[in-house]
Design an enzyme around this catalytic site. Structure first.
Site, PDB file in Angstrom:
ATOM      1  N   SER A  46       7.263  -3.330  -4.426  1.00  8.36           N
ATOM      2  CA  SER A  46       6.359  -4.197  -5.187  1.00  8.36           C
ATOM      3  C   SER A  46       7.064  -4.541  -6.487  1.00  8.36           C
ATOM      4  O   SER A  46       8.007  -3.836  -6.890  1.00  8.36           O
ATOM      5  CB  SER A  46       5.061  -3.438  -5.487  1.00  8.36           C
ATOM      6  OG  SER A  46       4.316  -4.084  -6.500  1.00  8.36           O
ATOM      7  N   TYR A 100       0.631   4.497  -8.166  1.00  8.68           N
ATOM      8  CA  TYR A 100       1.225   3.357  -7.446  1.00  8.68           C
ATOM      9  C   TYR A 100       2.567   2.977  -8.061  1.00  8.68           C
ATOM     10  O   TYR A 100       3.573   2.826  -7.363  1.00  8.68           O
ATOM     11  CB  TYR A 100       0.237   2.182  -7.484  1.00  8.68           C
ATOM     12  CG  TYR A 100       0.625   0.985  -6.644  1.00  8.68           C
ATOM     13  CD1 TYR A 100       0.279   0.915  -5.294  1.00  8.68           C
ATOM     14  CD2 TYR A 100       1.321  -0.098  -7.191  1.00  8.68           C
ATOM     15  CE1 TYR A 100       0.617  -0.182  -4.519  1.00  8.68           C
ATOM     16  CE2 TYR A 100       1.662  -1.199  -6.425  1.00  8.68           C
ATOM     17  CZ  TYR A 100       1.309  -1.248  -5.095  1.00  8.68           C
ATOM     18  OH  TYR A 100       1.647  -2.349  -4.329  1.00  8.68           O
TER      19      TYR A 100
HETATM   20  P1  NAD Z   1      -3.376  -4.037   3.535  1.00 12.07           P
HETATM   21  O1  NAD Z   1      -4.463  -3.215   2.934  1.00 12.07           O
HETATM   22  O2  NAD Z   1      -3.715  -5.371   4.118  1.00 12.07           O
HETATM   23  O3  NAD Z   1      -2.607  -3.171   4.658  1.00 12.07           O
HETATM   24  C1  NAD Z   1      -2.242  -1.836   4.429  1.00 12.07           C
HETATM   25  C2  NAD Z   1      -1.861  -1.181   5.729  1.00 12.07           C
HETATM   26  O4  NAD Z   1      -1.483   0.189   5.456  1.00 12.07           O
HETATM   27  C3  NAD Z   1      -2.990  -1.132   6.746  1.00 12.07           C
HETATM   28  O5  NAD Z   1      -2.477  -1.337   8.049  1.00 12.07           O
HETATM   29  C4  NAD Z   1      -3.508   0.304   6.614  1.00 12.07           C
HETATM   30  O6  NAD Z   1      -4.145   0.795   7.778  1.00 12.07           O
HETATM   31  C5  NAD Z   1      -2.213   1.040   6.321  1.00 12.07           C
HETATM   32  N1  NAD Z   1      -2.460   2.342   5.692  1.00 12.07           N
HETATM   33  C6  NAD Z   1      -3.036   2.597   4.491  1.00 12.07           C
HETATM   34  N2  NAD Z   1      -3.148   3.928   4.302  1.00 12.07           N
HETATM   35  C7  NAD Z   1      -2.614   4.523   5.403  1.00 12.07           C
HETATM   36  C8  NAD Z   1      -2.455   5.883   5.833  1.00 12.07           C
HETATM   37  N3  NAD Z   1      -2.880   6.925   5.087  1.00 12.07           N
HETATM   38  N4  NAD Z   1      -1.893   6.121   7.032  1.00 12.07           N
HETATM   39  C9  NAD Z   1      -1.485   5.094   7.815  1.00 12.07           C
HETATM   40  N5  NAD Z   1      -1.611   3.815   7.476  1.00 12.07           N
HETATM   41  C10 NAD Z   1      -2.175   3.516   6.287  1.00 12.07           C
HETATM   42  O7  NAD Z   1      -2.266  -4.155   2.377  1.00 12.07           O
HETATM   43  P2  NAD Z   1      -1.122  -5.243   2.076  1.00 12.07           P
HETATM   44  O8  NAD Z   1      -1.596  -6.045   0.922  1.00 12.07           O
HETATM   45  O9  NAD Z   1      -0.671  -5.925   3.304  1.00 12.07           O
HETATM   46  O10 NAD Z   1       0.044  -4.271   1.533  1.00 12.07           O
HETATM   47  C11 NAD Z   1       1.114  -3.807   2.330  1.00 12.07           C
HETATM   48  C12 NAD Z   1       2.212  -3.255   1.415  1.00 12.07           C
HETATM   49  O11 NAD Z   1       2.647  -4.274   0.516  1.00 12.07           O
HETATM   50  C13 NAD Z   1       1.763  -2.072   0.543  1.00 12.07           C
HETATM   51  O12 NAD Z   1       2.802  -1.106   0.459  1.00 12.07           O
HETATM   52  C14 NAD Z   1       1.524  -2.727  -0.813  1.00 12.07           C
HETATM   53  O13 NAD Z   1       1.697  -1.804  -1.865  1.00 12.07           O
HETATM   54  C15 NAD Z   1       2.612  -3.794  -0.804  1.00 12.07           C
HETATM   55  N6  NAD Z   1       2.350  -4.910  -1.720  1.00 12.07           N
HETATM   56  C16 NAD Z   1       1.223  -5.697  -1.581  1.00 12.07           C
HETATM   57  C17 NAD Z   1       1.008  -6.751  -2.471  1.00 12.07           C
HETATM   58  C18 NAD Z   1      -0.201  -7.654  -2.360  1.00 12.07           C
HETATM   59  O14 NAD Z   1      -0.398  -8.518  -3.243  1.00 12.07           O
HETATM   60  N7  NAD Z   1      -0.996  -7.569  -1.326  1.00 12.07           N
HETATM   61  C19 NAD Z   1       1.940  -6.993  -3.497  1.00 12.07           C
HETATM   62  C20 NAD Z   1       3.058  -6.174  -3.603  1.00 12.07           C
HETATM   63  C21 NAD Z   1       3.261  -5.135  -2.702  1.00 12.07           C
END
Ligand code: NAD
Length: 261
Positions: free
Chosen positions: A143, A156
Protein backbone atom coordinates in the site's frame (compact mmCIF):
# COMPACT_ATOMS: atom_id res chain seq x y z
CA UNK A 1 4.14 -17.18 -21.46
CA UNK A 2 2.11 -17.76 -18.30
CA UNK A 3 0.17 -20.67 -19.79
CA UNK A 4 -0.68 -23.27 -17.11
CA UNK A 5 1.45 -21.57 -14.46
CA UNK A 6 -0.11 -22.06 -11.02
CA UNK A 7 -1.05 -18.79 -9.33
CA UNK A 8 -2.05 -18.53 -5.67
CA UNK A 9 -3.73 -15.21 -4.90
CA UNK A 10 -4.65 -14.65 -1.25
CA UNK A 11 -7.76 -12.60 -0.48
CA UNK A 12 -9.13 -13.46 -3.92
CA UNK A 13 -12.79 -13.83 -2.94
CA UNK A 14 -13.17 -10.04 -3.21
CA UNK A 15 -11.79 -6.69 -4.42
CA UNK A 16 -8.24 -6.38 -5.72
CA UNK A 17 -7.39 -10.06 -5.20
CA UNK A 18 -10.37 -11.23 -7.24
CA UNK A 19 -9.42 -8.81 -10.04
CA UNK A 20 -5.80 -10.01 -9.98
CA UNK A 21 -6.97 -13.65 -10.12
CA UNK A 22 -9.09 -12.83 -13.20
CA UNK A 23 -6.14 -11.08 -14.82
CA UNK A 24 -3.83 -14.07 -14.33
CA UNK A 25 -6.46 -16.58 -15.48
CA UNK A 26 -6.97 -14.50 -18.61
CA UNK A 27 -3.27 -15.02 -19.34
CA UNK A 28 -3.73 -18.80 -19.06
CA UNK A 29 -2.77 -19.39 -15.42
CA UNK A 30 -4.44 -22.01 -13.25
CA UNK A 31 -5.64 -20.14 -10.18
CA UNK A 32 -6.04 -20.98 -6.51
CA UNK A 33 -8.69 -18.80 -4.88
CA UNK A 34 -8.67 -18.26 -1.13
CA UNK A 35 -10.33 -15.91 1.34
CA UNK A 36 -13.57 -15.64 3.30
CA UNK A 37 -16.94 -15.78 1.59
CA UNK A 38 -20.36 -17.41 1.46
CA UNK A 39 -20.40 -20.85 -0.15
CA UNK A 40 -22.67 -19.75 -3.03
CA UNK A 41 -20.50 -16.70 -3.78
CA UNK A 42 -17.37 -18.86 -3.92
CA UNK A 43 -19.14 -21.39 -6.15
CA UNK A 44 -20.21 -18.55 -8.47
CA UNK A 45 -16.58 -17.35 -8.68
CA UNK A 46 -15.36 -20.87 -9.54
CA UNK A 47 -18.12 -21.32 -12.15
CA UNK A 48 -17.29 -17.97 -13.74
CA UNK A 49 -13.59 -18.88 -14.01
CA UNK A 50 -14.46 -22.25 -15.55
CA UNK A 51 -16.78 -20.65 -18.07
CA UNK A 52 -14.56 -17.71 -19.07
CA UNK A 53 -11.08 -19.22 -19.09
CA UNK A 54 -9.66 -22.55 -20.24
CA UNK A 55 -7.92 -22.87 -16.89
CA UNK A 56 -8.31 -24.78 -13.65
CA UNK A 57 -9.64 -22.83 -10.68
CA UNK A 58 -9.62 -24.31 -7.17
CA UNK A 59 -10.76 -22.85 -3.86
CA UNK A 60 -8.77 -23.68 -0.71
CA UNK A 61 -9.97 -22.06 2.52
CA UNK A 62 -7.60 -20.75 5.20
CA UNK A 63 -7.82 -18.24 8.04
CA UNK A 64 -4.58 -16.35 7.60
CA UNK A 65 -4.49 -15.19 11.23
CA UNK A 66 -3.32 -18.76 11.98
CA UNK A 67 0.18 -19.89 10.99
CA UNK A 68 -0.85 -23.57 11.01
CA UNK A 69 -3.54 -22.85 8.38
CA UNK A 70 -1.05 -21.17 6.05
CA UNK A 71 1.23 -24.21 6.26
CA UNK A 72 -1.70 -26.62 5.79
CA UNK A 73 -2.87 -24.64 2.77
CA UNK A 74 0.52 -24.88 1.05
CA UNK A 75 0.37 -28.67 1.57
CA UNK A 76 -3.23 -28.78 0.20
CA UNK A 77 -2.13 -27.05 -3.01
CA UNK A 78 -0.13 -30.19 -3.88
CA UNK A 79 -3.34 -32.26 -4.00
CA UNK A 80 -4.45 -30.18 -6.99
CA UNK A 81 -1.10 -29.09 -8.39
CA UNK A 82 1.77 -31.48 -7.51
CA UNK A 83 4.37 -29.04 -8.88
CA UNK A 84 3.31 -26.36 -6.41
CA UNK A 85 2.87 -22.63 -6.85
CA UNK A 86 4.63 -20.60 -9.60
CA UNK A 87 3.09 -17.19 -8.87
CA UNK A 88 2.33 -16.10 -5.31
CA UNK A 89 0.32 -12.92 -4.79
CA UNK A 90 0.12 -11.94 -1.11
CA UNK A 91 -2.95 -9.71 -1.10
CA UNK A 92 -5.32 -10.61 1.78
CA UNK A 93 -5.86 -7.82 4.25
CA UNK A 94 -8.16 -5.70 6.34
CA UNK A 95 -7.99 -2.47 8.32
CA UNK A 96 -8.55 -1.35 11.89
CA UNK A 97 -8.60 2.35 12.77
CA UNK A 98 -7.83 3.56 16.30
CA UNK A 99 -5.44 5.93 18.08
CA UNK A 100 -2.33 4.07 19.18
CA UNK A 101 -3.03 4.49 22.94
CA UNK A 102 -6.30 2.58 22.62
CA UNK A 103 -5.33 0.24 19.76
CA UNK A 104 -6.63 -3.19 20.85
CA UNK A 105 -3.82 -5.77 21.28
CA UNK A 106 -5.84 -8.46 19.54
CA UNK A 107 -6.39 -6.24 16.47
CA UNK A 108 -2.66 -5.50 16.36
CA UNK A 109 -1.90 -9.24 16.48
CA UNK A 110 -4.49 -10.11 13.82
CA UNK A 111 -3.38 -7.38 11.41
CA UNK A 112 0.31 -8.27 11.77
CA UNK A 113 -0.59 -11.97 11.27
CA UNK A 114 -2.57 -11.48 8.06
CA UNK A 115 -0.56 -8.64 6.49
CA UNK A 116 2.99 -9.71 7.43
CA UNK A 117 3.35 -13.16 9.06
CA UNK A 118 1.12 -15.00 6.54
CA UNK A 119 3.07 -13.59 3.55
CA UNK A 120 6.34 -14.58 5.29
CA UNK A 121 5.06 -18.14 5.82
CA UNK A 122 3.73 -18.46 2.26
CA UNK A 123 7.08 -17.28 0.87
CA UNK A 124 9.05 -19.55 3.23
CA UNK A 125 7.05 -22.65 2.30
CA UNK A 126 6.61 -22.00 -1.43
CA UNK A 127 10.10 -20.76 -2.32
CA UNK A 128 11.73 -24.24 -2.32
CA UNK A 129 9.46 -25.31 -5.24
CA UNK A 130 10.14 -22.06 -7.11
CA UNK A 131 13.90 -22.53 -6.68
CA UNK A 132 13.63 -26.13 -7.93
CA UNK A 133 11.82 -24.89 -11.06
CA UNK A 134 14.26 -21.96 -11.44
CA UNK A 135 11.27 -19.67 -11.93
CA UNK A 136 8.88 -17.86 -9.64
CA UNK A 137 7.05 -14.61 -9.09
CA UNK A 138 6.24 -13.23 -5.66
CA UNK A 139 4.03 -10.13 -5.71
CA UNK A 140 3.15 -8.50 -2.40
CA UNK A 141 0.20 -6.12 -2.49
CA UNK A 142 1.39 -3.55 0.04
CA UNK A 143 0.00 0.00 0.00
CA UNK A 144 1.09 3.62 -0.12
CA UNK A 145 0.98 2.99 3.63
CA UNK A 146 4.07 0.83 3.09
CA UNK A 147 5.99 4.04 2.38
CA UNK A 148 3.85 6.77 4.00
CA UNK A 149 1.89 6.98 7.26
CA UNK A 150 -1.56 8.20 8.26
CA UNK A 151 -2.79 8.68 11.83
CA UNK A 152 -4.82 5.97 13.59
CA UNK A 153 -3.53 3.12 11.42
CA UNK A 154 -0.63 1.90 13.61
CA UNK A 155 -0.86 -1.82 12.84
CA UNK A 156 -1.70 -1.43 9.14
CA UNK A 157 1.10 1.06 8.47
CA UNK A 158 3.62 -0.96 10.52
CA UNK A 159 2.70 -4.19 8.71
CA UNK A 160 2.75 -2.57 5.25
CA UNK A 161 6.17 -1.01 5.93
CA UNK A 162 7.19 -4.47 7.13
CA UNK A 163 6.19 -6.20 3.90
CA UNK A 164 8.12 -3.64 1.87
CA UNK A 165 11.20 -4.63 3.91
CA UNK A 166 10.46 -8.36 3.56
CA UNK A 167 10.15 -7.86 -0.21
CA UNK A 168 13.67 -6.42 -0.41
CA UNK A 169 15.23 -9.23 1.67
CA UNK A 170 13.54 -11.97 -0.39
CA UNK A 171 14.59 -10.22 -3.62
CA UNK A 172 18.24 -10.23 -2.49
CA UNK A 173 18.10 -13.86 -1.36
CA UNK A 174 16.53 -14.98 -4.65
CA UNK A 175 18.53 -12.76 -7.01
CA UNK A 176 19.77 -14.76 -10.04
CA UNK A 177 17.59 -17.76 -9.14
CA UNK A 178 14.82 -17.01 -11.68
CA UNK A 179 12.54 -15.86 -8.88
CA UNK A 180 11.56 -12.21 -8.45
CA UNK A 181 9.90 -10.52 -5.49
CA UNK A 182 8.22 -7.11 -5.67
CA UNK A 183 5.74 -5.00 -3.73
CA UNK A 184 2.97 -2.99 -5.35
CA UNK A 185 1.84 0.01 -3.32
CA UNK A 186 -1.61 1.24 -4.41
CA UNK A 187 -3.18 4.47 -3.27
CA UNK A 188 -6.99 4.58 -3.13
CA UNK A 189 -8.44 1.82 -5.25
CA UNK A 190 -11.88 1.90 -6.87
CA UNK A 191 -13.55 -0.65 -4.57
CA UNK A 192 -17.09 -0.73 -3.15
CA UNK A 193 -15.77 0.77 0.12
CA UNK A 194 -14.52 3.88 -1.69
CA UNK A 195 -17.60 4.05 -3.93
CA UNK A 196 -19.88 4.02 -0.87
CA UNK A 197 -17.97 6.86 0.78
CA UNK A 198 -18.06 8.91 -2.44
CA UNK A 199 -21.82 8.37 -2.85
CA UNK A 200 -22.43 9.46 0.77
CA UNK A 201 -20.49 12.69 0.12
CA UNK A 202 -22.36 13.24 -3.17
CA UNK A 203 -25.75 12.84 -1.44
CA UNK A 204 -24.74 15.05 1.50
CA UNK A 205 -23.44 17.95 -0.60
CA UNK A 206 -25.72 17.52 -3.66
CA UNK A 207 -22.75 16.85 -5.95
CA UNK A 208 -22.51 14.58 -8.97
CA UNK A 209 -20.69 11.28 -8.33
CA UNK A 210 -17.65 12.51 -10.32
CA UNK A 211 -17.55 15.85 -8.42
CA UNK A 212 -17.77 14.05 -5.09
CA UNK A 213 -15.06 11.59 -6.13
CA UNK A 214 -12.73 14.43 -7.10
CA UNK A 215 -13.39 16.22 -3.82
CA UNK A 216 -12.95 13.05 -1.75
CA UNK A 217 -9.68 12.09 -3.43
CA UNK A 218 -8.21 15.61 -3.76
CA UNK A 219 -6.55 15.48 -0.35
CA UNK A 220 -4.56 12.39 -1.43
CA UNK A 221 -4.38 11.83 -5.19
CA UNK A 222 -3.27 14.82 -7.28
CA UNK A 223 -4.93 12.95 -10.17
CA UNK A 224 -8.27 13.11 -8.31
CA UNK A 225 -8.93 9.62 -9.68
CA UNK A 226 -8.82 6.28 -7.87
CA UNK A 227 -6.77 3.33 -9.13
CA UNK A 228 -8.85 0.82 -11.10
CA UNK A 229 -8.82 -2.84 -10.03
CA UNK A 230 -8.28 -3.79 -13.69
CA UNK A 231 -5.31 -1.43 -13.90
CA UNK A 232 -3.71 -3.20 -10.92
CA UNK A 233 -4.48 -6.60 -12.44
CA UNK A 234 -2.76 -5.59 -15.71
CA UNK A 235 0.22 -4.34 -13.72
CA UNK A 236 0.51 -7.61 -11.80
CA UNK A 237 0.43 -9.44 -15.16
CA UNK A 238 3.39 -7.36 -16.31
CA UNK A 239 5.32 -8.00 -13.07
CA UNK A 240 4.72 -11.74 -13.63
CA UNK A 241 5.80 -11.64 -17.28
CA UNK A 242 9.19 -12.55 -18.77
CA UNK A 243 9.76 -8.86 -19.62
CA UNK A 244 9.99 -8.21 -15.86
CA UNK A 245 12.90 -10.62 -15.25
CA UNK A 246 15.08 -7.77 -13.93
CA UNK A 247 12.31 -6.14 -11.91
CA UNK A 248 12.96 -7.37 -8.36
CA UNK A 249 13.12 -5.86 -4.88
CA UNK A 250 11.04 -2.91 -6.04
CA UNK A 251 8.21 -1.19 -4.20
CA UNK A 252 6.17 0.40 -6.94
CA UNK A 253 3.58 3.05 -6.09
CA UNK A 254 0.40 3.24 -8.17
CA UNK A 255 -1.15 6.24 -6.49
CA UNK A 256 -2.21 9.06 -8.83
CA UNK A 257 0.84 11.04 -7.70
CA UNK A 258 0.20 10.85 -3.91
CA UNK A 259 3.80 10.06 -2.92
CA UNK A 260 5.29 12.52 -5.44
CA UNK A 261 4.04 15.40 -3.28
P1 NAD B 1 -11.27 -6.62 0.31
O1 NAD B 1 -11.83 -6.42 1.68
O2 NAD B 1 -12.15 -6.41 -0.88
O3 NAD B 1 -10.62 -8.09 0.21
C1 NAD B 1 -9.82 -8.61 1.23
C2 NAD B 1 -9.64 -10.09 1.04
O4 NAD B 1 -8.80 -10.59 2.11
C3 NAD B 1 -10.94 -10.88 1.10
O5 NAD B 1 -10.90 -11.94 0.16
C4 NAD B 1 -10.93 -11.45 2.52
O6 NAD B 1 -11.69 -12.63 2.67
C5 NAD B 1 -9.44 -11.70 2.71
N1 NAD B 1 -9.09 -11.80 4.13
C6 NAD B 1 -9.19 -10.85 5.09
N2 NAD B 1 -8.83 -11.35 6.29
C7 NAD B 1 -8.48 -12.65 6.08
C8 NAD B 1 -8.04 -13.72 6.92
N3 NAD B 1 -7.89 -13.57 8.25
N4 NAD B 1 -7.79 -14.92 6.36
C9 NAD B 1 -7.96 -15.11 5.03
N5 NAD B 1 -8.37 -14.15 4.20
C10 NAD B 1 -8.64 -12.93 4.70
O7 NAD B 1 -9.97 -5.67 0.27
P2 NAD B 1 -9.18 -4.97 -0.94
O8 NAD B 1 -9.53 -3.53 -0.89
O9 NAD B 1 -9.32 -5.72 -2.21
O10 NAD B 1 -7.67 -5.11 -0.40
C11 NAD B 1 -6.78 -6.13 -0.81
C12 NAD B 1 -5.35 -5.73 -0.41
O11 NAD B 1 -5.01 -4.49 -1.02
C13 NAD B 1 -5.15 -5.55 1.10
O12 NAD B 1 -3.88 -6.06 1.49
C14 NAD B 1 -5.18 -4.03 1.26
O13 NAD B 1 -4.44 -3.62 2.38
C15 NAD B 1 -4.52 -3.60 -0.05
N6 NAD B 1 -4.84 -2.22 -0.44
C16 NAD B 1 -6.15 -1.83 -0.68
C17 NAD B 1 -6.42 -0.51 -1.05
C18 NAD B 1 -7.82 -0.04 -1.33
O14 NAD B 1 -8.02 1.18 -1.57
N7 NAD B 1 -8.81 -0.89 -1.39
C19 NAD B 1 -5.35 0.40 -1.18
C20 NAD B 1 -4.06 -0.03 -0.93
C21 NAD B 1 -3.81 -1.35 -0.57
Amino acid sequence: CMDKKVALVTGSTSGIGLGVAHGLAQKGCNVIITGFGEEDVIKAIKDEFKEKYQSQCEYIPADLTRASEVERMVRDVKDFFPGGVDILVNNAGFQHVSPVESFPNDKWEALLSVLLTAPFLFIKNILPDMRAKKWGRIVNIASVHGVRASPNKAAYVAAKHGIVGLTKVVALETASSGVTCNAICPGFVDTPILQGQVQTLADKESLSYQEAKGKFLAAYHPSREAVGINELAEFVNFVCSENANQLTGASIVVDGGWTAK
